[in-house]
Design an enzyme around this catalytic site. Structure first.
Site, PDB file in Angstrom:
ATOM      1  N   GLU A  97      11.442  -1.476  -9.494  1.00 49.63           N
ATOM      2  CA  GLU A  97      10.193  -2.151  -9.841  1.00 49.63           C
ATOM      3  C   GLU A  97      10.408  -3.524 -10.463  1.00 49.63           C
ATOM      4  O   GLU A  97       9.640  -4.452 -10.218  1.00 49.63           O
ATOM      5  CB  GLU A  97       9.358  -1.269 -10.770  1.00 49.63           C
ATOM      6  CG  GLU A  97       8.980   0.075 -10.161  1.00 49.63           C
ATOM      7  CD  GLU A  97       8.228  -0.046  -8.841  1.00 49.63           C
ATOM      8  OE1 GLU A  97       7.771  -1.146  -8.488  1.00 49.63           O
ATOM      9  OE2 GLU A  97       8.105   0.989  -8.153  1.00 49.63           O
ATOM     10  N   GLY A 156      -1.620   1.215  -8.033  1.00 45.78           N
ATOM     11  CA  GLY A 156      -2.120   0.045  -7.330  1.00 45.78           C
ATOM     12  C   GLY A 156      -1.777   0.114  -5.859  1.00 45.78           C
ATOM     13  O   GLY A 156      -2.637   0.015  -4.984  1.00 45.78           O
ATOM     14  N   ALA A 157      -0.474   0.298  -5.575  1.00 42.77           N
ATOM     15  CA  ALA A 157      -0.005   0.390  -4.193  1.00 42.77           C
ATOM     16  C   ALA A 157       1.336   1.104  -4.192  1.00 42.77           C
ATOM     17  O   ALA A 157       1.967   1.275  -5.235  1.00 42.77           O
ATOM     18  CB  ALA A 157       0.118  -0.997  -3.568  1.00 42.77           C
ATOM     19  N   MET A 158       1.790   1.509  -3.010  1.00 41.65           N
ATOM     20  CA  MET A 158       3.009   2.296  -2.886  1.00 41.65           C
ATOM     21  C   MET A 158       3.783   1.870  -1.653  1.00 41.65           C
ATOM     22  O   MET A 158       3.226   1.708  -0.573  1.00 41.65           O
ATOM     23  CB  MET A 158       2.652   3.795  -2.800  1.00 41.65           C
ATOM     24  CG  MET A 158       3.837   4.701  -2.552  1.00 41.65           C
ATOM     25  SD  MET A 158       5.056   4.578  -3.886  1.00 41.65           S
ATOM     26  CE  MET A 158       6.517   5.167  -3.037  1.00 41.65           C
ATOM     27  N   GLU A 188       5.401  -4.973  -2.474  1.00 44.66           N
ATOM     28  CA  GLU A 188       5.672  -3.752  -1.708  1.00 44.66           C
ATOM     29  C   GLU A 188       6.617  -4.027  -0.532  1.00 44.66           C
ATOM     30  O   GLU A 188       7.465  -3.192  -0.202  1.00 44.66           O
ATOM     31  CB  GLU A 188       4.365  -3.134  -1.207  1.00 44.66           C
ATOM     32  CG  GLU A 188       3.339  -2.806  -2.281  1.00 44.66           C
ATOM     33  CD  GLU A 188       3.881  -1.964  -3.407  1.00 44.66           C
ATOM     34  OE1 GLU A 188       4.838  -1.195  -3.184  1.00 44.66           O
ATOM     35  OE2 GLU A 188       3.356  -2.061  -4.532  1.00 44.66           O
ATOM     36  N   ASN A 217       5.796   3.180   0.593  1.00 42.27           N
ATOM     37  CA  ASN A 217       6.305   4.112   1.596  1.00 42.27           C
ATOM     38  C   ASN A 217       6.919   3.314   2.754  1.00 42.27           C
ATOM     39  O   ASN A 217       6.323   2.353   3.237  1.00 42.27           O
ATOM     40  CB  ASN A 217       5.181   4.985   2.144  1.00 42.27           C
ATOM     41  CG  ASN A 217       4.346   5.597   1.047  1.00 42.27           C
ATOM     42  OD1 ASN A 217       4.829   6.354   0.226  1.00 42.27           O
ATOM     43  ND2 ASN A 217       3.072   5.252   1.039  1.00 42.27           N
TER      44      ASN A 217
END
Length: 934
Positions: free
Chosen positions: A366, A307-309, A344, A311
């Site tokens: 998470e 879905g998203a990361m 995020e 970084n």
């Protein structure tokens, strides 16, 4: 604060899948070029090392995608600072390269390794890969990274383990007309001038660039803080951006925020930018730690695996995770974008500043980001979007989802050993996210949210720029936990003369844990709600069940309930009499039960029935106790009465109702008579709401009404209502004629596409597929998930062919989920998988998900066999459902209390009670309120 001195770093455990501990990376200088025409990249990396043990071989991670040209090592303590060429020995299985050199490097010395390499941009959405987009009808590409968990090694040789933190200096070389972004801001950006290049290594690299006569530029980024390799990020392409700035509460610094995307969709980034600006300063205030980077960017990509990361400094993700057409407001999209981005941004502290030591502790990252980003910050605590009732939504979504997964024998602990890289990706599942978040929420409620967050802040401060394990977090919030727990308990409550007797046993979805599966004893915060003489509610958060069973002294003549607020991760089984009393209290105006209590009661209904326990498998006490309940579970009828009264909270409850009802319809789709009756009942519930509220979404309407209308329309579609079907089809027909989606509100795009695909032909199919193929279309996800509803066998086969040959990798699962939801396509989907088994037969990367799916199938078979005859008999004999279907007025005329008594008498099986009779009462009890709202 933990020192970043390498001598104080915990020792790295040794096994086949972990790198040797003889060296430690300190700093990387990474210089590379990207050519979006040839879809190649390459460069060199120089790594500064601490030599911890004398060695003549250095082992690091390197994917076999990288073609290593040469390698050398320099150590100043050797004679004359000798530069040694290294022999490269690759290990493809483990993704490593060994650099062997003649003279050993002494312990305690400093060394520098340099490697040159080149590769093709991947098409697999990991490592450094290409993403396609359309410009003026032509397919073009840009490049971006996704390294979590173990794919930094596919972009440059590195020590690709989270504990081996280092700093990074990144220089990107690209065509002059493109944009380069990375974790840190650009320090400089200049056009390449061969006459002014003094760095011999750089000059050599630049001389090999493809089409070297073209104009190239060098973008040098600021040095990063200490960070793990999987958090490194960079991208190159024709990006545009939106920008705003925020003033941070602790430092007073002004931090620029940007969202990047291709120019055709950048206008859809406004809301994502707004959310970022709201939550970033909040996290700095909550954690009491300054945001350490000079900026925060987000990149929306057309192709993205997850879905998203998170970084550090450059969040990446799918366009659907961040983008929304500002001219077509969509409450579901707003909630999704806000939850994703807040999740995020939470990682910028929890995960990036302080990082798990190894992937065994993924849930620390998470689970916390899920709780923090999707519940605490967006809800009442920070009041970012308080109208969304995110805590109750958390119960309906994460707690429920986690229990569904965790009720399987194929469940796993939230902390799970991950030695093999093939196994790591499998634990990015609902247990590491939803269950971990639910457990942390339970802990937060037990000690108090303020103390919980203070403890988290202390944990982060103690482990700044370092790594941590489970015990570190528990120590930080003074919690006594850390067990490797699989599953969750069922608490059975029996009333005694002096209070209540409570007992814990493992809950399984097939209801039959054997002795070996029932050995765990949990420490369970019971959170007992009681009511005093004045009618005031009190919650005892000190009550803990630490053994198999115990007796607690409470006044059972008054209302009580375990798990107040549905904050703890367990199910409760009450006596039939007590369950009826709880349901009666829940229906009162001004009830002592919260919305989360009521939603929890509703969601437990279907789960408890499916997970009926076989008394023969239990101890004599538990067997006798539960045998009584299995015989008397008609009282589950009372649970829907726990729905909230009035307009304000009805939307969430109807969502839960529809989801539970769908859970009964699905197993009986192949049983025509049962299926028809169930769908008729569903129409009875939802069509009157559609008739009341219609299909359009006026500006300024409350979130509750928006959600209720969406749910009602979807419920009517599940029930296959003809009038709703005709209306939705007409809206799609208008789109076919005009190309204008005005009559397709984004909030009901899903049922409109579903209906158009199911009842339409080729024209509808091709129109939906065209939307699904367009990455700029905000309806794309709805099109992907619902085109599989087609009942045309020829179109179905075309879709299977399309999935295999043309679909973007990230979309394959979405297409298949749509087909899997179609009863006519399901068997063909199995055949499709069998025919293409050679593409999937290596199950090592999804063995856990496969085991969970197989167990779900077996449990569903058991459920059908156990309930089919009773359900069919009840639907055949009971005429009340027919009356309800025939006349809406009759529904309104019924007295719901009388109907309860009728259903008690007519009831045959808990299956029916949990999902049919229950929703009838929901409908009856609230219809008049719904009528009066507008």
């Amino acid at each position: 604060m933990m020192s970043s001195d390498p001598s104080e770093t915990p020792a790295i455990s040794q096994n086949k899948y972990r790198l040797p501990k003889n060296v430690k990376p300190l700093h990387y200088d990474l210089t590379f070029w990207t050519d979006l025409e040839s879809l190649k990249f390459g460069g060199f990396v120089t790594v500064d090392l601490d030599i911890l043990e004398e060695t003549s071989a250095i082992v690091l991670n390197c994917s076999d995608d990288l073609k290593l040209a040469d390698a050398s090592v320099h150590c100043a303590t050797l004679d004359a600072g000798q530069l040694q060429s290294a022999q490269i020995v690759a290990d493809k299985e483990l993704g490593r390269a060994s650099l062997n050199f003649p003279a050993a490097l002494p312990a305690g010395s400093k060394a520098q390794v340099k490697l040159s390499y080149s590769a093709m941009l991947r098409g697999s959405m990991n490592g450094y890969y290409k993403s396609a987009w359309q410009r003026d009808g032509k397919t073009e590409y840009y490049a971006l990274t996704h390294f979590q968990p173990t794919d930094a090694r596919a972009a440059f040789p590195c020590w690709d383990e989270p504990q081996l933190k280092a700093t990074f200096g990144i220089t990107m070389i690209s065509r002059a007309e493109t944009v380069n972004i990375s974790n840190m801001p650009a320090e400089s950006e200049v056009l390449y001038d061969p006459t002014s290049t003094r760095d011999a290594n750089l000059a050599t690299l630049l001389s090999t660039l493809p089409k070297k006569d073209d104009q190239w530029k060098l973008t040098k980024f600021q040095k990063t803080p200490l960070m793990s390799s999987y958090l490194v990020a960079f991208a190159n392409g024709p990006f545009a951006h939106l920008e705003t700035k925020v003033v941070m509460p602790l430092s007073g610094r002004t931090v620029p925020l940007r969202v990047y995307a291709t120019p055709d969709i950048i206008h859809q980034a406004e809301f994502c930018l707004e959310v970022t600006a709201k939550v970033l300063p909040l996290y700095e205030k909550i954690f009491e730690i300054e945001y350490p980077l000079p900026k925060l960017d987000t990149l929306a990509a057309n192709d993205f695996d997850m879905g998203a990361m998170e970084n550090w400094g450059l969040i990446t993700g799918r366009t659907s995770a961040f983008m929304m057409d500002p001219k077509k407001p969509n409450i579901l999209a707003r909630k999704s974008i806000a939850g994703t981005q807040s999740h995020e941004v939470a990682h910028m502290w929890f995960g990036n500043i302080t990082t798990m030591e190894w992937w065994d502790y993924l849930y620390l990252n998470e689970g916390f980001a899920t709780l923090m980003g999707e519940a605490i910050v967006l809800g009442e605590f920070a009041r970012v979007f308080p109208e969304w009732k995110v805590d109750s939504a958390f119960v309906a979504n994460h707690v429920h989802h986690a229990m569904v997964l965790d009720a399987k024998r194929s469940s796993h602990p939230i902390e799970v050993e991950c030695p093999d890289a093939n196994f790591i990706n499998q634990i990015f599942d609902g247990l590491s996210y939803s269950k971990a978040a639910s457990v942390l929420r339970m802990l937060s409620e037990y000690i108090g949210e303020e103390r919980f967050l203070k403890g988290v802040s202390g944990y982060l401060k103690k482990h700044l720029y370092a790594n941590s394990v489970t015990r570190d977090l528990w120590d930080g919030i003074s919690a006594a936990s850390g067990e490797d727990i699989i599953g969750f308990p069922l608490i059975t409550v029996t009333e005694t003369s002096s209070g209540i007797h409570v007992r814990q046993d493992r809950y399984l979805n097939d209801g039959t844990p054997n002795a070996d599966e029932n050995e765990t004893i949990w420490n369970i915060p019971l959170a007992i709600l009681t009511v005093d003489e004045g009618g005031q509610a009190h919650v005892d958060k000190t009550a803990i069940l630490e053994e198999r069973e115990k007796i607690l002294a409470i006044d059972t003549s008054r209302t009580f309930k375990l798990n107040a607020g549905t904050t703890s991760f367990y199910r409760v089984s009450y006596t039939p009499e007590r369950l009826s009393k709880i349901a009666a209290e829940a229906t009162k105006e001004g009830s002592v039960f919260s919305l989360s209590d009521r939603i929890g009661l509703l969601l437990r209904c279907f789960g408890t029935v499916q997970g009926r326990i076989d008394p023969g498998q239990q101890s004599p006490h538990l067997g006798r106790h539960l045998a009584e309940r299995n015989e008397s579970q008609v009282t589950l009828l009372s649970i829907p009465l726990a729905l909230p009264i009035g307009q304000r909270y009805l939307d969430l409850v109807w969502v839960s109702a529809l989801n539970s009802l769908a859970g009964v319809i699905r197993p009986f789709e192949d049983h025509r008579q049962i299926n028809d009756s169930l769908r008729a009942f569903t129409r009875t519930l939802f069509v009157p709401i559609v008739q009341r509220f219609g299909y359009d979404f006026p500006e300024g309407e409350s979130v509750d009404i928006v959600e209720l209308r969406k749910t009602a329309i979807q419920g009517a579609v599940v029930g296959r209502d003809e009038s709703v079907t005709q209306e939705l089809r007409s809206r799609f027909t208008d789109y076919l004629k005009t190309g204008d989606k005005t009559r397709i509100p984004s909030d009901i795009a899903k049922p409109i596409f579903q209906t158009a695909a199911r009842y339409g032909g080729r024209e509808e199919f091709e129109a939906i597929l065209k939307i699904a193929e367009d990455p700029t279309d905000t309806y794309r996800s709805s099109a992907i998930r619902n085109i599989g509803c087609t009942e045309d066998l020829g179109l179905m086969k075309e879709l299977f062919s399309y999935i295999l040959t043309k679909a973007r990798d990230q979309d394959v699962v979405g297409f298949c989920l749509g087909l899997e939801a179609n009863p006519l396509a399901r068997r063909i989907l199995v055949e499709f998988f069998q025919d293409n088994y050679d593409h999937n037969k290596d199950t090592t990367r999804y063995s856990m998900a496969l085991a969970q799916s197989l167990e779900t199938i077996r449990a569903r078979i058991t459920y059908i066999e156990r309930s089919r005859d009773d359900l069919s008999d009840w639907l055949t004999k009971n005429t009340t459902v027919d009356a309800l279907v025939d006349s809406t007025d009759l529904v309104y005329a019924y007295d719901w209390k009388t109907l309860i008594a009728t259903y008690f008498a007519a009831f045959v099986t808990p299956t029916v009670m949990s999902a049919i009779d229950i929703f009838c009462i929901i409908n009856l009890h609230h219809k008049e309120r719904i009528r009066s709202w507008t």
